[in-house]
Design a protein around this motif. Structure first.
Motif, PDB file in Angstrom:
ATOM      1  N   ARG A   1      28.201 -10.932 -44.985  1.00 17.57           N
ATOM      2  CA  ARG A   1      28.555  -9.775 -44.162  1.00 17.57           C
ATOM      3  C   ARG A   1      28.345  -8.478 -44.951  1.00 17.57           C
ATOM      4  O   ARG A   1      27.870  -7.471 -44.410  1.00 17.57           O
ATOM      5  CB  ARG A   1      30.015  -9.895 -43.710  1.00 17.57           C
TER       6      ARG A   1
ATOM      7  N   ASP B   1      24.629  -7.777 -45.141  1.00 18.95           N
ATOM      8  CA  ASP B   1      24.141  -7.301 -43.846  1.00 18.95           C
ATOM      9  C   ASP B   1      24.567  -5.851 -43.600  1.00 18.95           C
ATOM     10  O   ASP B   1      23.786  -5.039 -43.087  1.00 18.95           O
ATOM     11  CB  ASP B   1      24.677  -8.186 -42.720  1.00 18.95           C
ATOM     12  N   ALA B   2      25.809  -5.522 -43.972  1.00 23.50           N
ATOM     13  CA  ALA B   2      26.294  -4.152 -43.795  1.00 23.50           C
ATOM     14  C   ALA B   2      25.496  -3.176 -44.659  1.00 23.50           C
ATOM     15  O   ALA B   2      25.241  -2.033 -44.251  1.00 23.50           O
ATOM     16  CB  ALA B   2      27.780  -4.077 -44.141  1.00 23.50           C
TER      17      ALA B   2
ATOM     18  N   HIS C   1      22.299  -3.519 -45.534  1.00 22.50           N
ATOM     19  CA  HIS C   1      21.001  -3.311 -44.873  1.00 22.50           C
ATOM     20  C   HIS C   1      21.164  -2.388 -43.669  1.00 22.50           C
ATOM     21  O   HIS C   1      20.304  -1.522 -43.426  1.00 22.50           O
ATOM     22  CB  HIS C   1      20.417  -4.661 -44.439  1.00 22.50           C
ATOM     23  N   TRP C   2      22.237  -2.570 -42.906  1.00 22.48           N
ATOM     24  CA  TRP C   2      22.499  -1.690 -41.762  1.00 22.48           C
ATOM     25  C   TRP C   2      22.662  -0.245 -42.212  1.00 22.48           C
ATOM     26  O   TRP C   2      22.126   0.687 -41.591  1.00 22.48           O
ATOM     27  CB  TRP C   2      23.760  -2.168 -41.028  1.00 22.48           C
TER      28      TRP C   2
ATOM     29  N   ALA D   1      19.472   1.477 -43.157  1.00 20.40           N
ATOM     30  CA  ALA D   1      18.603   1.750 -42.012  1.00 20.40           C
ATOM     31  C   ALA D   1      18.985   3.036 -41.292  1.00 20.40           C
ATOM     32  O   ALA D   1      18.212   3.532 -40.465  1.00 20.40           O
ATOM     33  CB  ALA D   1      18.638   0.567 -41.044  1.00 20.40           C
ATOM     34  N   ARG D   2      20.160   3.579 -41.600  1.00 16.12           N
ATOM     35  CA  ARG D   2      20.580   4.832 -40.966  1.00 16.12           C
ATOM     36  C   ARG D   2      19.810   5.996 -41.591  1.00 16.12           C
ATOM     37  O   ARG D   2      19.714   6.092 -42.829  1.00 16.12           O
ATOM     38  CB  ARG D   2      22.078   5.055 -41.161  1.00 16.12           C
TER      39      ARG D   2
ATOM     40  N   VAL E   1      29.501  -1.464 -37.409  1.00 20.47           N
ATOM     41  CA  VAL E   1      28.580  -2.011 -38.393  1.00 20.47           C
ATOM     42  C   VAL E   1      27.924  -3.262 -37.821  1.00 20.47           C
ATOM     43  O   VAL E   1      28.604  -4.174 -37.356  1.00 20.47           O
ATOM     44  CB  VAL E   1      29.326  -2.347 -39.712  1.00 20.47           C
ATOM     45  N   HIS E   2      26.590  -3.303 -37.872  1.00 17.54           N
ATOM     46  CA  HIS E   2      25.847  -4.465 -37.393  1.00 17.54           C
ATOM     47  C   HIS E   2      25.631  -5.409 -38.573  1.00 17.54           C
ATOM     48  O   HIS E   2      24.880  -5.105 -39.510  1.00 17.54           O
ATOM     49  CB  HIS E   2      24.499  -4.034 -36.825  1.00 17.54           C
ATOM     50  N   ALA E   3      26.303  -6.556 -38.550  1.00 12.42           N
ATOM     51  CA  ALA E   3      26.156  -7.568 -39.593  1.00 12.42           C
ATOM     52  C   ALA E   3      25.535  -8.802 -38.959  1.00 12.42           C
ATOM     53  O   ALA E   3      26.244  -9.706 -38.507  1.00 12.42           O
ATOM     54  CB  ALA E   3      27.504  -7.888 -40.227  1.00 12.42           C
TER      55      ALA E   3
ATOM     56  N   ARG F   1      29.348  -7.608 -34.673  1.00 10.33           N
ATOM     57  CA  ARG F   1      29.656  -6.186 -34.694  1.00 10.33           C
ATOM     58  C   ARG F   1      31.051  -6.003 -35.279  1.00 10.33           C
ATOM     59  O   ARG F   1      32.017  -6.625 -34.810  1.00 10.33           O
ATOM     60  CB  ARG F   1      29.587  -5.584 -33.283  1.00 10.33           C
TER      61      ARG F   1
END
Length: 356
Positions: free
Chosen positions: A224, A227-228, A230-231, A234-235, A148-150, A154
């Motif tokens: 965090r 951010d997770a 939003h990540w 985006a998938r 997960v990109h936060a 990572r």
């Protein structure tokens, strides 16, 4: 009346035109996937006796210590392969706790009926599970470890997306826990069986966890979580899916803090044994429907949740108290109650995804 109609429908589906097998004078073996409260197993044993069985045996693979005490004389004999401690829920002892579909039940009954008619033993279908790479999870688009990109960080995680998922729930664990939390993993498995995706991930890096102050830094944890989210959106495989939050302990405060952010757009929040009070003034900015689940014996946290509920003025809220449960919901049947309440809340408040 609805339940009786459903019972009759299933009897017709499973039995077809075959007559009921008489139990008078016979030994009836009642088998369940495990014992939690024991109420359904007791009912099954009583039905077998009412139909004339001279002896009733109840056999299960797993049950909590002292499980026979709650069943009394429902059966003449009890058989159990394991009584592990701690015992949170039946599903924690299964690699694959998915439901057996009706068509498989019908196929097994028909195979047994054909074998009886031919005077031969029924053949067994292939066992569920894979060979070498772990259990097979039919119908899943995704069931994999992820990074997960936060922001610049990572974090390790695990994402499960069933085919045609109507939404995905992001888990925020409490202090001293991680994405490997057996309680959260059990709840996630219940949500997945209901058609919801689940993302479990670590809120902190290993280095960050060594500083205890970070574990209680709600603003950091909420960042965090946002951010997770939003990540995840985006998938390509999760794009357009509504997102819910499931928070435990301090993770519940992080979930509510993040849900108050205007660009996060969370559809629903569930708190398990949470500390929503730690979200402070952010509570008044939450608009996502929020369910607070607390154990009846967790009195201090129950009081904090009642106060926090009064601060959640801009969103629909409900407080569910699990009778007899403590802070960790370790009592038999308690975690099942949590998972069922969370599942129903998310199914009610997560809007269907486009094209679902």
């Amino acid at each position: 009346a609805r339940e009786r109609a459903e019972l009759e429908r299933r009897a017709r589906r499973f039995r077809g035109d075959r007559p009921r097998v008489p139990l008078t004078g016979r030994t009836a073996v009642v088998v369940d996937d495990g014992i939690a409260t024991g109420s359904t197993a007791r009912a099954a044993c009583e039905v077998a006796r009412a139909h004339g069985a001279s002896r009733v045996v109840l056999a299960v693979p797993v049950a909590p210590p002292g499980w026979t005490d709650r069943l009394g004389d429902a059966a003449d004999e009890y058989v159990c392969l394991a009584t592990p401690e701690p015992f949170y829920a039946i599903g924690q002892f299964y690699e694959d706790f998915s439901q057996t579909p009706d068509h498989e039940v019908v196929a097994l009954i028909e195979r047994a009926a054909e074998a009886r008619a031919a005077g031969a033993p029924a053949s067994h279908p292939p066992a569920r599970g894979g060979t070498g790479d772990g259990p097979v999870r039919d119908g899943l688009d995704r069931d994999e470890d992820v990074v997960v990109h936060a922001g610049p960080v990572r974090l390790g995680g695990h994402l499960t997306l069933p085919a045609g998922a109507r939404g995905v729930v992001v888990f925020a664990h409490g202090s001293g826990s991680s994405r490997h939390s057996p309680r959260n993993r059990y709840v996630a498995s219940v949500l997945v069986r209901a058609g919801l995706g689940a993302l479990l991930f670590d809120l902190l890096t290993d280095a960050e966890e060594r500083h205890r102050a970070n574990v209680f830094d709600i603003e950091l944890l909420a960042g965090r979580l946002a951010d997770a989210t939003h990540w995840l959106r985006a998938r390509p495989d999760a794009a357009g899916l509504p997102v819910g939050y499931f928070g435990a302990s301090t993770g519940a405060a992080a979930a509510l803090w993040a849900a108050a952010e205007p660009d996060v757009d969370v559809a629903a929040v569930v708190s398990r044994g949470g500390r929503p009070d730690l979200a402070g003034a952010r509570l008044g900015q939450v608009t996502a429907p929020t369910l607070l689940i607390v154990g009846g014996e967790d009195r201090a946290v129950l009081d904090l949740n009642r106060r926090a509920q009064a601060e959640l003025r801009r969103c629909p809220t409900h407080l569910t108290v699990v009778p007899g449960a403590g802070h960790l919901f370790e009592e038999p049947g308690a975690l099942e109650a949590v998972a069922a309440a969370a599942r129903d809340w998310f199914l009610r408040h997560l809007p269907p995804a486009p094209g679902a």
